[in-house]
Motif scaffolding. Structure first.
Motif, PDB file in Angstrom:
ATOM      1  N   ALA A   1      34.000 -22.631  -8.246  1.00 27.74           N
ATOM      2  CA  ALA A   1      33.067 -21.509  -8.391  1.00 27.74           C
ATOM      3  C   ALA A   1      32.978 -20.685  -7.116  1.00 27.74           C
ATOM      4  N   LEU A   2      33.290 -21.304  -5.975  1.00 27.21           N
ATOM      5  CA  LEU A   2      33.235 -20.599  -4.695  1.00 27.21           C
ATOM      6  C   LEU A   2      34.543 -19.914  -4.340  1.00 27.21           C
ATOM      7  N   CYS A   3      35.595 -20.160  -5.128  1.00 20.15           N
ATOM      8  CA  CYS A   3      36.906 -19.595  -4.817  1.00 20.15           C
ATOM      9  C   CYS A   3      37.036 -18.200  -5.410  1.00 20.15           C
TER      10      CYS A   3
ATOM     11  N   LEU B   1      46.363 -20.296 -12.913  1.00 18.94           N
ATOM     12  CA  LEU B   1      45.817 -19.921 -14.221  1.00 18.94           C
ATOM     13  C   LEU B   1      45.299 -18.489 -14.210  1.00 18.94           C
ATOM     14  N   VAL B   2      44.632 -18.087 -13.117  1.00 16.33           N
ATOM     15  CA  VAL B   2      44.141 -16.714 -13.024  1.00 16.33           C
ATOM     16  C   VAL B   2      45.303 -15.728 -13.053  1.00 16.33           C
ATOM     17  N   GLN B   3      46.377 -16.064 -12.350  1.00 16.33           N
ATOM     18  CA  GLN B   3      47.549 -15.193 -12.340  1.00 16.33           C
ATOM     19  C   GLN B   3      48.273 -15.211 -13.688  1.00 16.33           C
TER      20      GLN B   3
ATOM     21  N   SER C   1      40.656 -15.622 -17.208  1.00 16.68           N
ATOM     22  CA  SER C   1      39.535 -15.172 -16.403  1.00 16.68           C
ATOM     23  C   SER C   1      39.082 -16.322 -15.512  1.00 16.68           C
ATOM     24  N   LYS C   2      38.224 -16.011 -14.529  1.00 20.17           N
ATOM     25  CA  LYS C   2      37.763 -17.049 -13.628  1.00 20.17           C
ATOM     26  C   LYS C   2      37.000 -18.133 -14.381  1.00 20.17           C
ATOM     27  N   ARG C   3      36.138 -17.718 -15.318  1.00 16.73           N
ATOM     28  CA  ARG C   3      35.366 -18.708 -16.081  1.00 16.73           C
ATOM     29  C   ARG C   3      36.281 -19.528 -16.973  1.00 16.73           C
TER      30      ARG C   3
ATOM     31  N   MET D   1      38.191 -22.073 -14.846  1.00 13.68           N
ATOM     32  CA  MET D   1      37.335 -23.193 -14.476  1.00 13.68           C
ATOM     33  C   MET D   1      37.119 -24.125 -15.659  1.00 13.68           C
ATOM     34  N   GLY D   2      36.896 -23.551 -16.847  1.00 13.01           N
ATOM     35  CA  GLY D   2      36.730 -24.388 -18.031  1.00 13.01           C
ATOM     36  C   GLY D   2      37.969 -25.195 -18.343  1.00 13.01           C
ATOM     37  N   ALA D   3      39.147 -24.584 -18.173  1.00 10.06           N
ATOM     38  CA  ALA D   3      40.392 -25.307 -18.423  1.00 10.06           C
ATOM     39  C   ALA D   3      40.567 -26.456 -17.439  1.00 10.06           C
ATOM     40  N   GLN D   4      40.162 -26.255 -16.184  1.00 15.77           N
ATOM     41  CA  GLN D   4      40.273 -27.328 -15.201  1.00 15.77           C
ATOM     42  C   GLN D   4      39.329 -28.484 -15.527  1.00 15.77           C
TER      43      GLN D   4
END
Length: 409
Positions: A101-103, A298-300, A304-306, A309-312
């Motif tokens: 979340a901080l990245c 994943l972002v690339q 999306s960021k959310r 994060m959910g996938a991780q």
């Protein structure tokens, strides 16, 4: 004085051998009943007077209070091996994923090279300082001395398990490279490719703007270009199909990798609390750059960021799955130090090994692959600037030494 010490050492050795012979003779009687085990030999050895004297001397020489790290590990892992393995999986899965979340979403994975080097030192240090000695020699105990029984085929089986773990990751990596058309799904260099493509686009835009006629008198009646961009932001460039495929394959690879982490944690805690705790530390430091790098990929790939994060968090389920599988194998298959080893007779190929004992060397093989083949090639990549690369290399070696030093301490 040296002659006296040699005489005492010789007497201790002779007494120990006599105890061992007596224990082996007792085990020969047990063998006729079909219950010969290494655990019974260890019990007989502990009853020898000379061994009891050695135990008393060891207890007297050890400090009465544990070290700071031992007390910390005692607080973090207070339960049975199964409970401690599940707690360790929670520790290595939760904090690294919450740190995402901080990245920033545009983080360059190549900037994590120092952290990756630190993780390599931790993984290799844990494998060489803890896992391999534990696999072949066993774990030292505070209150008694231990003897190593050399069995035919035992070391061979352990070596085969290490090689199987190593080659399992080779096969997985090869399959993913084939699926992605020869590209490494964990390759963190495509961040540079995107930046270079952006530079090319900027240069193209600049050259095209130079060719346009001068319309300064018209621009006074129109909004500025920055205002137009804010009102009508350019559409986001859609990643290519191969980039998307690489992102999804990376999720599969991450899920599978987390399963092996869970297997490593469960097998290490069943080996000993110390091995479990140090393995948890090594996996934790490895997970931080690993998760951040996969998050950037994943972002690339269009997430999306959310969503990334959910996938991780979903892939973190693989670590719990691996831990549960490891616990089941240990509880059902037993281990050479468990209760089942004393009641079920000889194990694999007539040795004292059980199927549960194969997990720790298997995970040691996977650690060897991750710490060498999977990561070191990235560290060997060198740019054209010699001074900058020299400083970067020295920093990486310091980080590796720091990671290994923590495992050594």
């Amino acid at each position: 004085m040296s002659i006296r010490r040699s005489f005492i050492a010789g007497a201790l050795l002779a007494a120990s051998l006599a105890c061992y012979v007596n224990a082996a003779a007792s085990e020969h009687d047990r063998a006729s009943a079909g219950i010969l085990t290494a655990g019974h030999i260890e019990e007989q050895l502990q009853e020898c007077p000379i061994v009891q004297d050695l135990n008393a001397q060891k207890i007297a020489s050890n400090p009465s209070t544990g070290s700071l790290t031992s007390r910390i590990f005692g607080v973090l892992f207070p339960g049975s091996p199964a409970v401690n393995a599940l707690l360790a999986t929670l520790y290595i899965s939760g904090p690294p994923n919450f740190l995402l979340a901080l990245c920033p979403p545009n983080i360059d994975p190549s900037s994590l090279s120092v952290m990756v080097a630190f993780a390599v030192g931790g993984l290799m240090g844990d494998t060489l300082f803890h896992l391999l000695p534990e696999i072949f020699l066993g774990e030292d105990e505070v209150d008694k001395v231990k003897f190593v029984l050399v069995e035919p085929n035992k070391n061979l089986l352990l070596g085969v398990a290490i090689m199987v773990g190593f080659m399992t990751f080779v096969a997985m990596d090869k399959a993913l490279r084939i699926a992605t058309g020869g590209q490494d799904p964990h390759d963190h260099s495509h961040g540079h490719n995107h930046s270079s493509e952006k530079k090319d686009e900027d240069s193209t835009a600049t050259s095209s703007s130079v060719d346009k006629p001068d319309t300064s008198n018209v621009q006074s009646r129109k909004p500025t270009s920055s205002a137009v961009q804010q009102a009508y932001p350019p559409p986001k460039e859609e990643p290519s199909t191969s980039v998307k495929l690489g992102g999804y394959l990376n999720l599969i690879a991450d899920f599978t990798h987390n399963i092996t982490d869970g297997l490593a944690l469960s097998s290490s805690f069943y080996a000993s609390p110390t091995i479990g705790a140090t393995t948890t530390v090594a996996v934790f430091f490895h997970e931080i750059p690993h998760e951040v790098g996969d998050f950037a990929l994943l972002v690339q790939s269009g997430f999306s960021k959310r969503a990334a994060m959910g996938a991780q968090f979903v892939t973190a389920v693989g670590a719990f799955l691996g831990t549960v599988i490891g616990i089941a194998v240990q509880e059902i298959g037993g281990s050479s130090s468990g209760v089942l080893a004393d009641t079920d007779g000889p194990g694999l190929l007539g040795t004292s090994l059980r199927w549960g004992d194969m997990l720790l060397p298997f995970t040691a093989g996977t650690f060897l692959y991750v710490g060498t083949v999977a990561v070191i090639p990235e560290m060997l990549e060198t740019g054209p600037k010699k001074a900058e690369e020299t400083r970067k290399t020295l920093t990486q070696f310091v980080a590796i030494a720091a990671g290994a030093g923590i495992m050594l301490a």
